[in-house]
Design an enzyme around this catalytic site. Structure first.
Site, PDB file in Angstrom:
ATOM      1  N   GLU A 141       0.834  -1.213   0.000  1.00 26.98           N
ATOM      2  CA  GLU A 141       0.000   0.000   0.000  1.00 26.98           C
ATOM      3  C   GLU A 141       0.865   1.259   0.000  1.00 26.98           C
ATOM      4  O   GLU A 141       2.069   1.207   0.250  1.00 26.98           O
ATOM      5  CB  GLU A 141      -0.942   0.019   1.204  1.00 26.98           C
ATOM      6  CG  GLU A 141      -0.224   0.081   2.548  1.00 26.98           C
ATOM      7  CD  GLU A 141      -1.086   0.665   3.665  1.00 26.98           C
ATOM      8  OE1 GLU A 141      -1.626   1.780   3.481  1.00 26.98           O
ATOM      9  OE2 GLU A 141      -1.181   0.025   4.720  1.00 26.98           O
ATOM     10  N   LYS A 180      -5.841  10.558   0.722  1.00 30.26           N
ATOM     11  CA  LYS A 180      -5.863   9.197   1.288  1.00 30.26           C
ATOM     12  C   LYS A 180      -7.088   8.496   0.713  1.00 30.26           C
ATOM     13  O   LYS A 180      -8.217   8.917   0.951  1.00 30.26           O
ATOM     14  CB  LYS A 180      -5.941   9.313   2.815  1.00 30.26           C
ATOM     15  CG  LYS A 180      -6.127   7.998   3.548  1.00 30.26           C
ATOM     16  CD  LYS A 180      -6.183   8.224   5.067  1.00 30.26           C
ATOM     17  CE  LYS A 180      -6.775   7.020   5.771  1.00 30.26           C
ATOM     18  NZ  LYS A 180      -6.982   7.258   7.215  1.00 30.26           N
ATOM     19  N   VAL A 240      -5.485   0.208   2.963  1.00 26.39           N
ATOM     20  CA  VAL A 240      -5.628  -1.241   2.839  1.00 26.39           C
ATOM     21  C   VAL A 240      -6.831  -1.576   1.944  1.00 26.39           C
ATOM     22  O   VAL A 240      -6.724  -2.393   1.021  1.00 26.39           O
ATOM     23  CB  VAL A 240      -5.769  -1.891   4.235  1.00 26.39           C
ATOM     24  CG1 VAL A 240      -6.205  -3.352   4.122  1.00 26.39           C
ATOM     25  CG2 VAL A 240      -4.443  -1.783   4.991  1.00 26.39           C
ATOM     26  N   ASP A 275     -16.873   5.093  14.059  1.00 25.29           N
ATOM     27  CA  ASP A 275     -15.648   5.059  13.264  1.00 25.29           C
ATOM     28  C   ASP A 275     -15.128   3.629  13.159  1.00 25.29           C
ATOM     29  O   ASP A 275     -14.405   3.139  14.033  1.00 25.29           O
ATOM     30  CB  ASP A 275     -14.591   5.996  13.875  1.00 25.29           C
ATOM     31  CG  ASP A 275     -13.376   6.156  12.977  1.00 25.29           C
ATOM     32  OD1 ASP A 275     -13.248   5.399  11.990  1.00 25.29           O
ATOM     33  OD2 ASP A 275     -12.548   7.042  13.249  1.00 25.29           O
ATOM     34  N   SER A 328     -13.242   1.260  10.269  1.00 22.65           N
ATOM     35  CA  SER A 328     -12.559   1.381   8.981  1.00 22.65           C
ATOM     36  C   SER A 328     -13.221   0.553   7.878  1.00 22.65           C
ATOM     37  O   SER A 328     -13.650  -0.582   8.100  1.00 22.65           O
ATOM     38  CB  SER A 328     -11.107   0.929   9.137  1.00 22.65           C
ATOM     39  OG  SER A 328     -10.452   0.975   7.892  1.00 22.65           O
ATOM     40  N   ALA A 329     -13.236   1.133   6.694  1.00 20.08           N
ATOM     41  CA  ALA A 329     -13.704   0.410   5.504  1.00 20.08           C
ATOM     42  C   ALA A 329     -12.808  -0.795   5.201  1.00 20.08           C
ATOM     43  O   ALA A 329     -13.214  -1.688   4.452  1.00 20.08           O
ATOM     44  CB  ALA A 329     -13.744   1.355   4.300  1.00 20.08           C
ATOM     45  N   ASP A 330     -11.612  -0.842   5.809  1.00 22.11           N
ATOM     46  CA  ASP A 330     -10.735  -2.009   5.599  1.00 22.11           C
ATOM     47  C   ASP A 330     -11.442  -3.305   5.996  1.00 22.11           C
ATOM     48  O   ASP A 330     -11.244  -4.352   5.367  1.00 22.11           O
ATOM     49  CB  ASP A 330      -9.459  -1.894   6.448  1.00 22.11           C
ATOM     50  CG  ASP A 330      -8.538  -0.769   6.005  1.00 22.11           C
ATOM     51  OD1 ASP A 330      -8.778  -0.160   4.951  1.00 22.11           O
ATOM     52  OD2 ASP A 330      -7.568  -0.500   6.747  1.00 22.11           O
ATOM     53  N   LYS A 377      -3.849  -2.466  15.207  1.00 14.24           N
ATOM     54  CA  LYS A 377      -3.081  -1.511  15.996  1.00 14.24           C
ATOM     55  C   LYS A 377      -3.710  -1.276  17.355  1.00 14.24           C
ATOM     56  O   LYS A 377      -4.919  -1.194  17.476  1.00 14.24           O
ATOM     57  CB  LYS A 377      -3.038  -0.182  15.250  1.00 14.24           C
ATOM     58  CG  LYS A 377      -1.707   0.128  14.664  1.00 14.24           C
ATOM     59  CD  LYS A 377      -1.830   1.266  13.707  1.00 14.24           C
ATOM     60  CE  LYS A 377      -2.821   0.900  12.610  1.00 14.24           C
ATOM     61  NZ  LYS A 377      -3.109   2.008  11.728  1.00 14.24           N
TER      62      LYS A 377
HETATM   63  N1  PSU Z   1      -1.169   1.085   9.630  1.00 11.03           N
HETATM   64  C1  PSU Z   1      -0.018   1.749   9.746  1.00 11.03           C
HETATM   65  N2  PSU Z   1       0.107   2.913   9.090  1.00 11.03           N
HETATM   66  C2  PSU Z   1      -0.881   3.407   8.295  1.00 11.03           C
HETATM   67  C3  PSU Z   1      -2.107   2.684   8.171  1.00 11.03           C
HETATM   68  C4  PSU Z   1      -2.204   1.527   8.848  1.00 11.03           C
HETATM   69  O1  PSU Z   1       0.891   1.324  10.447  1.00 11.03           O
HETATM   70  O2  PSU Z   1      -0.705   4.465   7.701  1.00 11.03           O
HETATM   71  C5  PSU Z   1      -3.178   3.172   7.232  1.00 11.03           C
HETATM   72  C6  PSU Z   1      -3.564   2.039   6.270  1.00 11.03           C
HETATM   73  O3  PSU Z   1      -3.515   2.550   4.956  1.00 11.03           O
HETATM   74  C7  PSU Z   1      -4.979   1.703   6.666  1.00 11.03           C
HETATM   75  C8  PSU Z   1      -5.471   3.052   7.077  1.00 11.03           C
HETATM   76  O4  PSU Z   1      -5.732   1.145   5.619  1.00 11.03           O
HETATM   77  O5  PSU Z   1      -4.385   3.571   7.840  1.00 11.03           O
HETATM   78  C9  PSU Z   1      -6.752   2.976   7.862  1.00 11.03           C
HETATM   79  O6  PSU Z   1      -7.323   4.241   7.912  1.00 11.03           O
HETATM   80  P1  PSU Z   1      -8.809   4.437   8.488  1.00 11.03           P
HETATM   81  O7  PSU Z   1      -8.680   4.061   9.940  1.00 11.03           O
HETATM   82  O8  PSU Z   1      -9.114   5.903   8.282  1.00 11.03           O
HETATM   83  O9  PSU Z   1      -9.691   3.527   7.712  1.00 11.03           O
HETATM   84 MN    MN Z   2     -12.087   5.723  10.217  1.00 15.17          MN
END
Ligand code: PSU
Ligand code: MN
Length: 305
Positions: free
Chosen positions: A26, A87, A107, A139, A141-143, A160
């Site tokens: 990514e 992003k 992701v 909140d 994530s769409a992941d 994380k």
């Molecule tokens: N994990 C990391 N660094 C990052 C991310 C994850 O150690 O930058 C990023 C990845 O691209 C993941 C995104 O898909 O954060 C998730 O963002 P959000 O929580 O807004 O969906």
């Molecule tokens: Mn989010």
């Protein structure tokens, strides 16, 4: 209907022609997850790790409206220094391409692009998940939803510790996503090799992981697998050291009303500052470790086709 043109780097085009193993990487981790110049060094290092492990790296990003599967080194260097890069998650990808924009893939978006390019394995650091307070903020994530619908095996170091990990696991279970700890019973916790949570599933060998991927596809099941690969022990940060720092970063995010896409980059940046770079050192070690495992899985898969 026409299909979207994909733009392959020279080495990815070569690997596709030869039918050899590819590993998607990514780009949000480069633009939003780490500071320059370490982000560029890490991006190059991780690509080199994939090559050393016998596969071909395909770093994914949108540059000037073109979906790139594999970046040439100059493109990687430009992206790592660019300011204000978007992003891109599932919701943003098509708009960015259609409007000629430049953006880094999360992701979710990387999985979409990998599947379009026929790449089955993807290495990253950590996936997005359900944030602390998700019951209020919604909140999530769409992941997580991408893992449920896009057929790519994602190798990460667990969710994380900035997330609500039990809630994240519940969402993944509801969505039917296999969460597989590699080589241990407990779920790794990103900066720490283990957590108090037992992983739903465990596999000990890249070939088994490849077979599980293949079997899901053979059954016609959509969606991928999440492989939770523990950070090497010599690089981990004990969770007790990190807990107060994460709590502080989270309360700053709440006070400053950080919302939506900004939450994850904000927390990662504050944790980097508050640990005086120690979080980044660990982050680098775990991404490299994930790249190596993903390469082995990709190689095993390529012999099964
Ligand atoms: N994990 C990391 N660094 C990052 C991310 C994850 O150690 O930058 C990023 C990845 O691209 C993941 C995104 O898909 O954060 C998730 O963002 P959000 O929580 O807004 O969906
Ligand atoms: Mn989010």
């Amino acid at each position: 209907m026409t299909t979207l043109p994909l733009h392959f780097s020279a080495e990815v085009a070569q690997a596709r022609a030869a039918g050899t193993a590819l590993v998607a990487l990514e780009s949000t981790i480069i633009t939003h997850g780490m500071p320059y110049p370490q982000n560029l060094e890490v991006a190059r290092q991780v690509e080199a790790d994939v090559r050393t492990a016998g596969a071909t790296p395909a770093t994914i990003a949108v540059i000037a409206g073109r979906l790139h599967i594999g970046l040439e080194d100059a493109q990687l260097a430009t992206l790592a220094q660019a300011k204000g890069v978007a992003k891109l998650s599932r919701a943003d990808l098509a708009v960015c391409i259609a409007s000629g924009g430049t953006g880094a893939t999360t992701v979710a978006a990387t999985m979409i692009a990998a599947e379009l390019a026929g790449i089955s394995v993807f290495a990253t650091g950590g996936i997005g998940g359900a944030h602390k307070g998700a019951e209020e903020s919604f909140d999530i994530s769409a992941d997580l939803l991408e893992l449920a619908q896009t057929r790519v095996t994602v190798v990460a170091a667990g969710a994380k510790a900035i997330l609500d990990v039990p809630k994240t696991l519940e969402v993944l279970e509801t969505q039917g996503v296999p969460v597989i700890a590699y080589g241990q019973d407990h779920l790794p916790a990103f900066w720490s090799a283990s957590s108090a949570l037992k992983a739903p599933l465990r596999l000990d060998d890249p070939a088994q992981i490849a077979r599980a991927h293949h079997t899901r596809a053979a059954m016609g099941l959509p969606g991928g697998q999440l492989i939770a690969n523990p950070i090497p022990l010599n690089a981990e940060i004990p969770s007790a050291d990190l807990a107060p720092i994460i709590a502080r970063a989270q309360s700053e995010a709440d006070t400053q009303a950080i919302r939506g896409k900004e939450v994850t980059p904000f927390l990662l940046q504050r944790i980097f500052e508050l640990t005086e770079g120690r979080s980044l050192t660990a982050n680098i070690a775990l991404v490299r470790n994930n790249a190596r495992l993903a390469s082995e899985i990709a190689r095993a898969l390529s012999t099964m086709r």
